[in-house]
Design a protein around this motif. Sequence first.
Motif, mmCIF file in Angstrom:
data_model
loop_
_atom_site.group_PDB
_atom_site.id
_atom_site.type_symbol
_atom_site.label_atom_id
_atom_site.label_comp_id
_atom_site.label_asym_id
_atom_site.label_seq_id
_atom_site.Cartn_x
_atom_site.Cartn_y
_atom_site.Cartn_z
ATOM 1 N N PHE A 142 3.104 6.545 0.575
ATOM 2 C CA PHE A 142 2.153 5.460 0.829
ATOM 3 C C PHE A 142 1.006 5.557 -0.174
ATOM 4 N N VAL A 143 0.739 4.464 -0.858
ATOM 5 C CA VAL A 143 -0.328 4.420 -1.861
ATOM 6 C C VAL A 143 -1.304 3.310 -1.480
ATOM 7 N N LYS A 144 -2.557 3.519 -1.868
ATOM 8 C CA LYS A 144 -3.589 2.549 -1.541
ATOM 9 C C LYS A 144 -3.670 1.497 -2.640
ATOM 10 N N THR A 145 -3.602 0.226 -2.256
ATOM 11 C CA THR A 145 -3.691 -0.887 -3.196
ATOM 12 C C THR A 145 -4.854 -1.790 -2.801
ATOM 13 N N GLU A 146 -5.038 -2.848 -3.570
ATOM 14 C CA GLU A 146 -6.119 -3.795 -3.260
ATOM 15 C C GLU A 146 -5.894 -4.496 -1.927
ATOM 16 N N MET A 147 -4.623 -4.617 -1.522
ATOM 17 C CA MET A 147 -4.281 -5.284 -0.268
ATOM 18 C C MET A 147 -4.202 -4.312 0.901
ATOM 19 N N GLY A 148 -4.473 -3.025 0.639
ATOM 20 C CA GLY A 148 -4.356 -2.016 1.688
ATOM 21 C C GLY A 148 -3.298 -0.983 1.325
ATOM 22 N N TRP A 149 -2.802 -0.281 2.332
ATOM 23 C CA TRP A 149 -1.795 0.752 2.099
ATOM 24 C C TRP A 149 -0.407 0.133 2.039
ATOM 25 N N ALA A 150 0.373 0.577 1.097
ATOM 26 C CA ALA A 150 1.736 0.072 0.928
ATOM 27 C C ALA A 150 2.667 1.225 0.584
ATOM 28 N N MET A 151 3.921 1.101 1.035
ATOM 29 C CA MET A 151 4.903 2.147 0.748
ATOM 30 C C MET A 151 5.522 1.918 -0.628
ATOM 31 N N GLU A 152 5.570 2.970 -1.416
ATOM 32 C CA GLU A 152 6.110 2.893 -2.769
ATOM 33 C C GLU A 152 7.310 3.823 -2.877
ATOM 34 N N GLN A 153 8.373 3.343 -3.492
ATOM 35 C CA GLN A 153 9.580 4.134 -3.679
ATOM 36 C C GLN A 153 9.688 4.560 -5.136
ATOM 37 N N ARG A 154 9.959 5.838 -5.308
ATOM 38 C CA ARG A 154 10.086 6.374 -6.661
ATOM 39 C C ARG A 154 11.391 7.153 -6.763
ATOM 40 N N GLU A 155 12.118 6.891 -7.846
ATOM 41 C CA GLU A 155 13.373 7.609 -8.079
ATOM 42 C C GLU A 155 13.105 8.829 -8.945
ATOM 43 N N SER A 156 13.624 9.974 -8.506
ATOM 44 C CA SER A 156 13.441 11.212 -9.261
ATOM 45 C C SER A 156 14.789 11.898 -9.429
#
Length: 247
Positions: free
Chosen positions: A199-213
């Motif tokens: 979960f990362v903080k954006t201008e619209m609030g908290w949003a879930m971000e998916q990252r491939e590793s």
Amino acid sequence: MTKPQPKEYGHEYNLDSPLDKLACSLERKLSETIYERGTTDTRMIEDLRAYHGLYDEKTEKDLDEAGRSKTFIKLTRAKANAAESQLIDLLFPNDDKNWGMHHTPVPELAGQVDDETPVSIDGQQYQDADGNVVTQGMLAKRELEIIKERCESMEREIEDQLVETDYNAKARDCIHDAVVIGTGILKGPVIVGKLDKAFVKTEMGWAMEQRESFTPGVECVRPWDFFPDMSAATIEEAEFVFERRYM
């Protein structure tokens, strides 16, 4: 006039296509390898029957016709399980790891540890926090400390990767195959892709971000799906290896 299309494993190939030529060549080589490995497969099946306490079809039919008991004393299973347990306890102790990492001694640095020659850069000498003149020996000691710290950091990173890829469990599967049918195959490192969520903080609030590793991993390859170069005495001498993977 088009060339005749050869068939391998039910597929038609276009001999004008370099890719089809390669596929045709590989399938023929695989077919030859499977044929040459026939005696090995027969032996592995016999070992597997002995482990599970099963007679082959001919022996079972003879016992039925003679009206004799078909009881199979599973001595092979008891001995194999005992050997597997001892190997796992020896190679994979519960309270310790079976590998380690240490930095190799650097002769140049080891010889400079006792050097009291002051360090001079552009004709200027330097002092440490305590006011002592920096010497060649002090620099050598600090460089050795850095090497040791990096080595310990790399060891922690490798240990974390092995835990994440479930290395111990896959190695136990490999030992089981080796004890039961005589061959265990552990393949690595292989590239393992995974999807991390955060979960990362954006201008619209908290949003879930998916990252491939991508991380290194290991795989236990079943001997039934492994077809090496049968003309090689050791795996290092093999010119090719086929591995069957199911879709």
